[in-house]
Design a protein around this motif. Sequence first.
Motif, PDB file in Angstrom:
ATOM      1  N   LYS A 259      -7.030   7.693   2.761  1.00 19.11           N
ATOM      2  CA  LYS A 259      -7.361   8.828   1.890  1.00 19.11           C
ATOM      3  C   LYS A 259      -7.974   9.958   2.689  1.00 19.11           C
ATOM      4  CE  LYS A 259      -7.543   7.778  -2.924  1.00 19.11           C
ATOM      5  NZ  LYS A 259      -8.077   6.411  -3.210  1.00 19.11           N
TER       6      LYS A 259
ATOM      7  N   GLU B 214      -7.419   1.653   2.811  1.00 20.84           N
ATOM      8  CA  GLU B 214      -7.135   2.660   1.790  1.00 20.84           C
ATOM      9  C   GLU B 214      -8.114   3.848   1.897  1.00 20.84           C
ATOM     10  OE1 GLU B 214      -4.693   3.055  -0.193  1.00 20.84           O
ATOM     11  OE2 GLU B 214      -5.548   4.782  -1.229  1.00 20.84           O
TER      12      GLU B 214
ATOM     13  N   GLU C 273      -8.834  -2.527   1.255  1.00 22.75           N
ATOM     14  CA  GLU C 273      -9.628  -1.446   0.623  1.00 22.75           C
ATOM     15  C   GLU C 273     -10.126  -0.479   1.688  1.00 22.75           C
ATOM     16  OE1 GLU C 273     -10.545  -4.807  -0.559  1.00 22.75           O
ATOM     17  OE2 GLU C 273      -8.969  -4.299  -2.008  1.00 22.75           O
TER      18      GLU C 273
ATOM     19  N   MET D  20       0.789  -1.232   0.000  1.00 21.58           N
ATOM     20  CA  MET D  20       0.000   0.000   0.000  1.00 21.58           C
ATOM     21  C   MET D  20       0.817   1.276   0.000  1.00 21.58           C
ATOM     22  SD  MET D  20      -3.353  -0.791   2.126  1.00 21.58           S
ATOM     23  CE  MET D  20      -3.568   0.951   2.135  1.00 21.58           C
TER      24      MET D  20
END
Lengths: 191, 121
Positions: free
Chosen positions: B12, B8, B5, A153
């Motif tokens: 963000k 993530e 996900e 990531m």
Amino acid sequence: MKEIALHVLDLLQNSVEAGASRVSIDITEDAAMDRLVVEVRDDGRGMQPCVRDRVFDPFVTTRRTRRVGLGLPLLAAAARQAGGEVKVESSPGRGTTVTASFGLTHLDRAPLGDMAATLIAVLAANPQLKLNYRYRRDGGETSFDTEAIERRMGSVPWGEPRVALWARDAIRFGLAEPPEPIPGPARDKGR
Amino acid sequence: MKSLEELERIRKRAQEAMRIREGEQPVKIVVAMGTCGIAAGAREVMTAVLEELAGRSLTGVTVTQTGCIGLCEQEPMLTVEKPGRPAVTYGQVSGDRARRIVAQHVVNDVVVGEWVVAARR
Ligand SMILES: Nc1ncnc2c1ncn2[C@@H]1O[C@H](COP(=O)(O)OP(=O)(O)OP(=O)(O)O)[C@@H](O)[C@H]1O
Ligand SMILES: [Mg+2]
């Protein structure tokens, strides 16, 4: 301490205070051997032999000089009381490995406790630290490796409360797609 | 199960919040994590602080730690450092008290006087 996980938190504080940048925590339950083994390994500054030989000084001597700590003596007492022992391997510049064993079914063994809470307490306050956790028992394995996640990531702000709490749940309930290990040369040859 | 996900998405959002606050001095919350602190409940304090900050979507707050500061009977201890203010150290903090300190001191800027053990410039 009420939980072995709190002793682990204490060991991780020692690692942080020794300037470690990478720490691995390995917990193994071995039912056949009736053993619970906890190993914390760091790449911190390590101990001079004279310090290493002193770390288990009994309470009486440590209490007089407040500067000598309680963490390792308390862990040694907890392990001994549960039919186990603590070993410390350390030398300057080569890091430190503390290995504590306990009788798995010993009545005086503290429960393992909340390892996820322990790990994120350290991670949130030390977001640069590389943490590699592995918990093994018959028929199951849990692991959580911040470096493996960051290889997939890019850098992750572990100090952000929501990120830290995500990590706690990932440790507790597992990660849906475990990060792939870096393919090493030996592995590639075999394929 | 947790997914990357989801991580993530969280990352963000955190990065956006950081951009907005760029250049601002962060508020610091410091939890004492020596053996004395851990035995007295420092981990629960840390968890409560993280949950309270996350629940309120507070950004610009850094959570860090320190070792034993020699007031073992006052553990667990937590210090709030706001830019330009004296650092305020609270003693005998529990998870619930930590949540109140976040709500009252960190958010509303009112020191919780009854639990203060030290303040320094
Ligand atoms: N991982 C480590 N790396 C380097 N030195 C260590 C490590 N763990 C322990 N030590 C050394 O051993 C000493 C004793 O450790 P111990 O955990 O028993 O007490 P402490 O950390 O000094 O204080 P306390 O744990 O009571 O807050 C430390 O002060 C440090 O010098
Ligand atoms: Mg210690």
